[in-house]
Design a protein around this motif. Structure first.
Motif, PDB file in Angstrom:
ATOM      1  N   ARG A  26       0.808  -1.219   0.000  1.00  0.00           N
ATOM      2  CA  ARG A  26       0.000   0.000   0.000  1.00  0.00           C
ATOM      3  C   ARG A  26       0.844   1.273   0.000  1.00  0.00           C
ATOM      4  O   ARG A  26       0.281   2.358   0.058  1.00  0.00           O
ATOM      5  CB  ARG A  26      -0.897   0.013   1.247  1.00  0.00           C
TER       6      ARG A  26
ATOM      7  N   HIS B  27       2.212   4.583  -0.319  1.00  0.00           N
ATOM      8  CA  HIS B  27       1.636   5.657  -1.137  1.00  0.00           C
ATOM      9  C   HIS B  27       2.628   6.215  -2.150  1.00  0.00           C
ATOM     10  O   HIS B  27       2.226   6.754  -3.187  1.00  0.00           O
ATOM     11  CB  HIS B  27       1.109   6.785  -0.240  1.00  0.00           C
TER      12      HIS B  27
ATOM     13  N   LEU C  31       2.226   3.682  -5.030  1.00  0.00           N
ATOM     14  CA  LEU C  31       0.920   3.871  -5.654  1.00  0.00           C
ATOM     15  C   LEU C  31       0.822   5.248  -6.311  1.00  0.00           C
ATOM     16  O   LEU C  31       0.188   5.398  -7.357  1.00  0.00           O
ATOM     17  CB  LEU C  31      -0.188   3.711  -4.606  1.00  0.00           C
ATOM     18  N   GLY C  32       1.460   6.237  -5.695  1.00  0.00           N
ATOM     19  CA  GLY C  32       1.435   7.583  -6.265  1.00  0.00           C
ATOM     20  C   GLY C  32       2.019   7.619  -7.653  1.00  0.00           C
ATOM     21  O   GLY C  32       1.526   8.327  -8.544  1.00  0.00           O
TER      22      GLY C  32
ATOM     23  N   LEU D 298      -0.345   5.231 -10.092  1.00  0.00           N
ATOM     24  CA  LEU D 298      -1.662   5.799 -10.387  1.00  0.00           C
ATOM     25  C   LEU D 298      -1.585   7.228 -10.912  1.00  0.00           C
ATOM     26  O   LEU D 298      -2.618   7.856 -11.155  1.00  0.00           O
ATOM     27  CB  LEU D 298      -2.549   5.742  -9.134  1.00  0.00           C
TER      28      LEU D 298
ATOM     29  N   LEU E 131      -0.445  10.072  -9.364  1.00  0.00           N
ATOM     30  CA  LEU E 131      -0.960  11.037  -8.400  1.00  0.00           C
ATOM     31  C   LEU E 131       0.016  12.179  -8.120  1.00  0.00           C
ATOM     32  O   LEU E 131      -0.363  13.349  -8.144  1.00  0.00           O
ATOM     33  CB  LEU E 131      -1.310  10.330  -7.080  1.00  0.00           C
TER      34      LEU E 131
ATOM     35  N   THR F  54      -4.478   7.147   0.733  1.00  0.00           N
ATOM     36  CA  THR F  54      -4.005   6.330  -0.397  1.00  0.00           C
ATOM     37  C   THR F  54      -3.636   4.944   0.104  1.00  0.00           C
ATOM     38  O   THR F  54      -3.977   3.924  -0.510  1.00  0.00           O
ATOM     39  CB  THR F  54      -2.791   6.993  -1.075  1.00  0.00           C
ATOM     40  N   GLU F  55      -2.960   4.890   1.256  1.00  0.00           N
ATOM     41  CA  GLU F  55      -2.591   3.590   1.833  1.00  0.00           C
ATOM     42  C   GLU F  55      -3.794   2.914   2.491  1.00  0.00           C
ATOM     43  O   GLU F  55      -3.933   1.692   2.432  1.00  0.00           O
ATOM     44  CB  GLU F  55      -1.448   3.780   2.822  1.00  0.00           C
TER      45      GLU F  55
ATOM     46  N   GLY G  66      -5.068   2.607  -2.685  1.00  0.00           N
ATOM     47  CA  GLY G  66      -5.192   3.227  -3.996  1.00  0.00           C
ATOM     48  C   GLY G  66      -6.549   3.036  -4.646  1.00  0.00           C
ATOM     49  O   GLY G  66      -6.839   3.665  -5.665  1.00  0.00           O
TER      50      GLY G  66
ATOM     51  N   LYS H 220      -7.312   0.807 -10.794  1.00  0.00           N
ATOM     52  CA  LYS H 220      -8.277   0.811  -9.688  1.00  0.00           C
ATOM     53  C   LYS H 220      -9.493   1.701  -9.966  1.00  0.00           C
ATOM     54  O   LYS H 220      -9.990   2.406  -9.080  1.00  0.00           O
ATOM     55  CB  LYS H 220      -7.583   1.203  -8.382  1.00  0.00           C
TER      56      LYS H 220
END
Length: 567
Positions: free
Chosen positions: A172, A174, A177-178, A181, A183, A455-456, A460, A518
């Motif tokens: 997870r 961030h 994922l950032g 995704l 972000l 986010t975590e 996401g 997602k």
């Protein structure tokens, strides 16, 4: 006590395995313990197993933790070859007895306490986590030491559960994922200062939109104050004397300025601009202010620890008798906001720190007011001594995320110093001038950090109202593309964030790509859907939802969006 004892076992093991070790400090921490070492060679991950094995040998040796009290002169003689212990000893007051602990032939400067014998540590479950650099006493001017972190719990299941949680946290992360995704990112040209990409800006703006919505409903006014103000303001507020190292300052025409590290002094200037009556109270003033803080480069961490961020600040000016009701109002707002994200929380009362302004008697009054408010709320809370802001005690709000980690986000700070320093006044019902009481408070804490946390928290997979792309439309073939474009137009007209995937790819790949990003909902259209004027819907979690009329789909997701459903 067990973790503290284990830090001595760790140090003793390292001392037996490596030559020329100089020992620094080794405290217990929330998930285990660590010890700092000055070593001529690096401790590598492949060394962890042998260190753990040596620790188990020491534990199984049934060694006593033997405490002795010696004089300062004796301590200096005992640790004469260790510059770190020597420095610590020299900092102790003259005439003070000094305690040391022996573990077999290894000795450490320590206040204790410890378990009586290593046999009481046999059921203790531990695993070395990592080795990282750590400056002696946290100062970049000092030597970099090797810090060995160890997870440690009083039984194997707790360690297993914690390691499982950490594995999930890694998925997870961030920062990962950032990037995946789209972000945010952080450039070497602006370390600690996030760049938000289009998808990240959507989430940030939705958080701000929601903040404004709930604060307007709760009776807050919104203001904006300058990013940089002159030195005299920061001297009055106390930040120049207490926080200067954390501020970015510069000079214009021989006048010193500082970029604001917090919004409070600007809020004071806003209040001073007009005369105020008791009839205006409580006066609730909010600001989404961008602040900058000079954080050490080694502490920077994604959106969690940055050098610039947007703080969702607010200041409440009020009468003394309104303190408890206003604190209740803030907690009610906290309940409303955090529940939207599925977050629970606990409260901590943080009291006067060593580095503070104002008289102790004033602090005692403020601390008592917060304590009384907490008692009347009827919510569980715990005391956190000495961790208040330098100008007042506070109630810290610690949220718990979906995998059990806690984060300190919101805070309610009762300030009886700032109004005094700025000579804030109001006219009471008898026409007399009096000093208002003030609360500083934040809910998100920092929009940037809160965005990293959720986010975590959601891994996401943001709920529909926050998702950058809410629905992805996919055509199966060229003959259904025009119908797909019609659906896009209709959904966009309803205010939804839509993306069309019209690539010349198989539909399976399009679905997989949307799932990787997602996206909450996917609409698949082919020749059949076009002829029947239907849409085939897939949910991110629920999978195939079958065919339905577009009007029904719009009605369903509009309701989900409006109520800010979590899943």
């Amino acid at each position: 006590m067990m973790r503290h004892s284990m830090s001595h076992v760790l140090a003793s093991a390292v001392g037996k395995l490596y030559k020329d070790v100089k020992f620094a400090i080794g405290p217990a921490i929330d998930n285990g313990f660590y010890y700092d070492f000055d070593l001529p060679e690096s401790i590598k991950p492949e060394d962890f197993n042998k260190i753990e094995q040596k620790m188990r040998e020491i534990i199984n040796s049934n060694l006593d933790f033997i405490r002795k009290v010696i004089s300062k002169a004796e301590a200096l003689k005992l640790f004469k070859n260790n510059p770190y212990k020597t420095e610590l000893i020299k900092d102790l007051p003259e005439g003070e007895d000094i305690s040391i602990y022996y573990l077999g032939d290894w000795v450490d400067l320590c206040r204790g306490p410890h378990v009586e014998n290593t046999k009481f540590l046999r059921g203790f479950a531990f695993q070395i986590n990592r080795v990282s650099g750590a400056y002696w006493r946290g100062s970049e001017k000092n030597k970099m030491l090797q810090r060995v972190y160890v997870y440690g719990f009083d039984d194997k299941q707790k360690l297993k559960d914690y390691l499982t949680m950490m594995e999930e946290a890694l998925k997870r992360d961030h920062r990962k994922l950032g990037k995946e995704l789209g972000l945010f990112f952080i450039s070497d040209y602006a370390q600690g200062m996030p760049f938000y990409m289009p998808c990240g800006m959507i989430i940030k703006e939705e958080l701000i939109k929601y903040w404004r919505e709930v604060h307007k409903k709760a009776g807050y006014l919104e203001i904006e104050t300058p990013t940089a103000m002159n030195r005299s303001l920061w001297e009055v507020s106390g930040h120049w004397g207490h926080y200067k190292k954390g501020m970015y300052s510069f000079t214009i025409e021989e006048e010193d300025f500082a970029i604001k590290p917090m919004n409070c002094p600007g809020g004071m200037i806003y209040y001073m601009e007009n005369m105020h009556s008791y009839k205006e109270f409580p006066l609730r003033v909010g600001e989404l202010g961008k602040v900058h803080r000079h954080e050490a480069s080694g502490t920077l961490h994604g959106l969690f620890r940055v050098r610039c961020f947007t703080q969702d600040d607010a200041h409440i000016f009020m009468l003394p008798e309104q303190i408890e009701s206003e604190i209740k109002g803030v907690i009610d707002l906290v309940d409303e906001v955090y529940s939207v994200f599925g977050l629970t929380y606990h409260l901590e009362l943080s009291t006067m720190p060593e580095d503070h302004i104002g008289e102790r008697a004033e602090w005692e009054v403020a601390e008592k007011a917060l304590e009384n408010a907490l008692k009347k709320l009827g919510k569980p809370w715990k005391l956190n001594p000495g961790d208040g802001a330098f100008y007042g005690p506070k109630i810290d709000i610690h949220i718990k995320d979906s995998i059990g980690r806690t984060w300190q986000c919101g805070t309610i700070q009762l300030d009886m110093q700032m109004p005094k320093r700025f000579n804030l006044e109001y006219t009471d019902k008898d026409g007399n001038k009096k000093e208002p009481v003030m609360i500083h408070r934040v809910i998100y804490g920092s929009i940037d950090r809160f965005m990293g946390i959720i986010t975590e928290h959601f891994a996401g997979a943001f709920p529909l109202w926050l998702a950058p792309v809410q629905v992805k439309i996919m055509n199966i073939a060229e003959n259904s593309l025009e119908y797909a474009k019609e659906i896009v137009a209709l959904l966009q007209a309803q205010g939804f964030r839509i993306e069309l995937d019209d690539r010349n790819e198989k539909i399976g790949k399009k679905i997989r790509d949307a799932q990787l990003m997602k996206v909450p909902y996917m609409i698949v259209v082919g020749e059949q859907e076009k002829e029947q004027k239907l849409v085939a819907v897939r949910g991110r979690k629920s999978g195939d939802l079958g065919k339905m009329k577009l009007e029904q789909f719009i009605k369903d997701i509009k309701n989900e969006n409006d109520i800010k459903a979590i899943f």
